[in-house]
Scaffold this active site. Structure first.
Site, PDB file in Angstrom:
ATOM      1  N   THR A 150      10.165  30.726  22.498  1.00 21.04           N
ATOM      2  CA  THR A 150       9.154  30.425  23.515  1.00 21.04           C
ATOM      3  C   THR A 150       9.594  30.935  24.894  1.00 21.04           C
ATOM      4  OG1 THR A 150      10.166  28.291  23.919  1.00 21.04           O
ATOM      5  CG2 THR A 150       8.407  28.347  22.279  1.00 21.04           C
ATOM      6  N   ASP A 155      -9.581  17.551   8.388  1.00 22.64           N
ATOM      7  CA  ASP A 155     -10.964  17.984   8.655  1.00 22.64           C
ATOM      8  C   ASP A 155     -11.097  19.498   8.792  1.00 22.64           C
ATOM      9  OD1 ASP A 155      -9.396  17.056  11.038  1.00 22.64           O
ATOM     10  OD2 ASP A 155     -10.933  18.217  12.072  1.00 22.64           O
ATOM     11  N   LYS A 208      -5.107  17.031  10.584  1.00 23.26           N
ATOM     12  CA  LYS A 208      -6.055  18.159  10.517  1.00 23.26           C
ATOM     13  C   LYS A 208      -6.692  18.351   9.144  1.00 23.26           C
ATOM     14  CE  LYS A 208      -5.190  21.078  14.356  1.00 23.26           C
ATOM     15  NZ  LYS A 208      -4.765  22.356  14.893  1.00 23.26           N
ATOM     16  N   THR A 229       2.441  28.648  24.451  1.00 22.52           N
ATOM     17  CA  THR A 229       2.554  30.085  24.739  1.00 22.52           C
ATOM     18  C   THR A 229       1.259  30.830  24.446  1.00 22.52           C
ATOM     19  OG1 THR A 229       3.382  30.465  22.514  1.00 22.52           O
ATOM     20  CG2 THR A 229       5.029  30.141  24.229  1.00 22.52           C
ATOM     21  N   GLY A 266       4.828  21.502  22.659  1.00 23.41           N
ATOM     22  CA  GLY A 266       3.499  21.375  23.261  1.00 23.41           C
ATOM     23  C   GLY A 266       2.750  20.316  22.491  1.00 23.41           C
ATOM     24  N   HIS A 267       2.602  19.150  23.062  1.00 23.98           N
ATOM     25  CA  HIS A 267       1.933  18.060  22.363  1.00 23.98           C
ATOM     26  C   HIS A 267       0.579  17.789  23.020  1.00 23.98           C
ATOM     27  CE1 HIS A 267       6.077  16.438  20.866  1.00 23.98           C
ATOM     28  NE2 HIS A 267       5.658  17.488  20.209  1.00 23.98           N
ATOM     29  N   GLN A 276       9.270  20.051  17.832  1.00 20.15           N
ATOM     30  CA  GLN A 276       9.459  21.091  16.802  1.00 20.15           C
ATOM     31  C   GLN A 276       9.428  20.417  15.416  1.00 20.15           C
ATOM     32  OE1 GLN A 276      12.076  21.379  19.591  1.00 20.15           O
ATOM     33  NE2 GLN A 276      10.228  22.119  20.525  1.00 20.15           N
ATOM     34  N   ASP A 301       3.943  22.120  15.358  1.00 17.55           N
ATOM     35  CA  ASP A 301       2.490  22.132  15.564  1.00 17.55           C
ATOM     36  C   ASP A 301       1.743  21.360  14.488  1.00 17.55           C
ATOM     37  OD1 ASP A 301       2.894  23.868  17.799  1.00 17.55           O
ATOM     38  OD2 ASP A 301       3.203  25.478  16.356  1.00 17.55           O
ATOM     39  N   GLU A 302       2.364  20.315  13.974  1.00 17.30           N
ATOM     40  CA  GLU A 302       1.709  19.492  12.954  1.00 17.30           C
ATOM     41  C   GLU A 302       0.707  18.523  13.577  1.00 17.30           C
ATOM     42  OE1 GLU A 302       5.033  19.572  13.291  1.00 17.30           O
ATOM     43  OE2 GLU A 302       5.932  20.332  11.446  1.00 17.30           O
ATOM     44  N   GLY A 303       0.723  18.419  14.893  1.00 19.68           N
ATOM     45  CA  GLY A 303      -0.145  17.423  15.538  1.00 19.68           C
ATOM     46  C   GLY A 303       0.611  16.124  15.765  1.00 19.68           C
ATOM     47  N   LYS A 304       1.892  16.264  16.061  1.00 20.49           N
ATOM     48  CA  LYS A 304       2.747  15.079  16.233  1.00 20.49           C
ATOM     49  C   LYS A 304       2.308  14.230  17.427  1.00 20.49           C
ATOM     50  CE  LYS A 304       6.426  17.762  16.381  1.00 20.49           C
ATOM     51  NZ  LYS A 304       5.942  19.044  15.886  1.00 20.49           N
TER      52      LYS A 304
END
Ligand code: IMP
Length: 420
Positions: free
Chosen positions: A123, A328, A326, A296, A35-36, A219, A8-11
């Site tokens: 998940t 900001d 992120k 999820t 989840g991108h 991931q 969830d780093e914003g890849k």
């Protein structure tokens, strides 16, 4: 391009950005546990299985041999994209990728329930059971769907094993292999057949032609089966080496390895997390950063950015540069922190302990910085960055021992700064 934290780093955002210069984007591991989210012209696209390059007309999105593919999910995602005007005809799926079928999901959920308090917080997408079948040589590959006889035989063998676990261990009804085969062949094969490709050949043809191929990790480093905080990991190798096995290329073809790191850290599911926050700062990261799983919907656990982990990720992946996302989200914070080391049993350590009990005991040692108190989402030039934000980023790069090349300042495709 890969995640350096717990996912969830914003890849997706940076893959989409880098895909602008790539002719091929290859997913090399994981499945629809990912989840991108991509935001293009204010429109948001949530992808699970399809590589992020799909939104450009010139890139070929490839689902590599290392991915586990739920054919029902893939078709649904393609239909969603097609409905929104995205051309999905270029998507290719490796014939060697393994299938996730409904019984893998059922087993994932049953295993989690069986583990009780020790559950991993998966998940429940069937990732672990599908990779387990692959390792046990009971897996079914995408190419098997092309030969009905083989497909049915393999389903019989695989379910011969899975049904024993379903019925004898978990007291559930068995799955009928022929009924499942009928369903997959009728509902999935027509849509999947045109996508099935010799991905190895196509990737190498592109490389030999001097084209830019982008390998997209899902991931992240600390969810890696070998290098993550085992057992609280996923069942594949998101680290850079995974790109070689999961796409079928040797290391010499990989000349830039970009690690994506969020300006803070989040984690979903169980497992150690030295900089985890249980205070207002953590709540603000979750609220402002909308830290709920794309996949999820679970609330992500928040914490300060951890340079001990980043240094380790830099080594494991041979990172050439870092892309920070992120930033900001921290705009309104009075002070911001970087964890530079851990205090364990009274001693300060700067490398990640191999012994996980030590990680559980680790107390973060922080370097604290004044916040920048500026809306970064409006900034388009690196020279406009407030001095305090620059100081924070410089310290992060120095601590990680990897230069920062990109910084994202908002979800939109154009909200990023490029460092020279
Ligand atoms: P699995 O991959 O579903 O087996 O889940 C194993 C662990 O990896 C759990 O802690 C999940 O929350 C985590 N995980 C899997 N995929 C992602 C992801 O895309 N982002 C963040 N965490 C993930």
């Amino acid at each position: 391009m890969l995640g350096t934290q717990w996912g969830d780093e914003g890849k997706g955002k940076f893959t989409d950005l880098l895909a602008a210069d790539a002719s091929m984007v290859v997913r090399y591991q994981g499945g629809h546990n990912a989840g991108h989210t991509l935001v293009v012209d204010g429109e948001s696209f949530a992808l699970q299985l399809v590589p992020s390059g799909v939104l450009y007309p010139h890139t070929i999105p490839v689902i590599g041999n290392g991915v586990v593919v739920d054919p029902f999910v893939l078709l649904k995602e393609m239909a969603m994209l097609a409905d929104r005007g995205v051309d999905v005809s270029r998507i290719k799926v490796s014939g060697n990728a393994h299938l996730i079928l409904p019984y893998h999901q059922q087993l994932d959920a049953l295993h989690e329930r069986h583990l009780g308090d020790a559950k991993l917080g998966t998940t429940k997408r069937g990732i672990g059971p599908a990779y387990a079948d692959k390792s046990m040589r009971l897996g079914i590959r995408v190419q098997d769907m092309l030969d009905e006889k083989i497909f049915r035989e393999k389903l019989h063998t695989s379910l011969g094993h899975a049904n024993k676990i379903l019925t004898k261990v978990f007291n559930r009804l068995p799955v009928d292999p022929d009924e499942l085969a009928d369903r997959v062949l009728a509902e999935c094969l027509p849509g999947i057949r045109p996508l099935i490709a010799d991905s190895i050949n196509e990737i190498h043809a592109a490389l030999e032609d001097g084209q830019n191929v982008l390998f997209e990790g899902a991931q992240a480093t600390f969810l890696d089966l070998d290098h993550g905080t085992y057992p609280f990991v996923t069942s594949s190798n998101p680290t850079a080496g995974g790109a070689c096995t999961g796409a079928g290329v040797g290391p010499k073809h990989i000349d830039r390895i970009i690690g994506i790191a969020k300006a803070y850290v989040t984690r979903v599911g169980a497992g150690p997390f030295p900089t985890e926050l249980f205070d207002d700062d953590g709540d603000r990261m979750v609220d402002i950063g909308r830290e709920y799983g794309t996949n999820t919907g679970r609330r992500r656990r928040p914490g300060w950015v951890d340079a001990v982990m980043l240094r380790h990720a830099a080594r494991l992946n041979s990172l050439t540069d870092l892309a920070i996302t992120k930033l900001d989200v921290l705009d309104t914070f009075d002070t911001v922190k970087i964890c530079t080391g851990y205090r364990i049993d009274g001693e300060i350590v700067e490398t990640l302990p191999y012994h996980q009990s030590q990680i559980h005991k680790a107390e973060p040692v922080y370097q604290e910085f004044d916040g920048w108190k500026t809306d970064l989402t409006q900034i388009t030039d690196v020279n406009e960055l407030p001095a305090n934000a620059r100081t924070f980023l410089d310290a992060l790069a120095e601590q990680a021992r990897v230069p920062i090349s990109l910084v994202s300042t908002g979800p939109g495709r154009k909200q990023f700064l490029e460092f020279s």
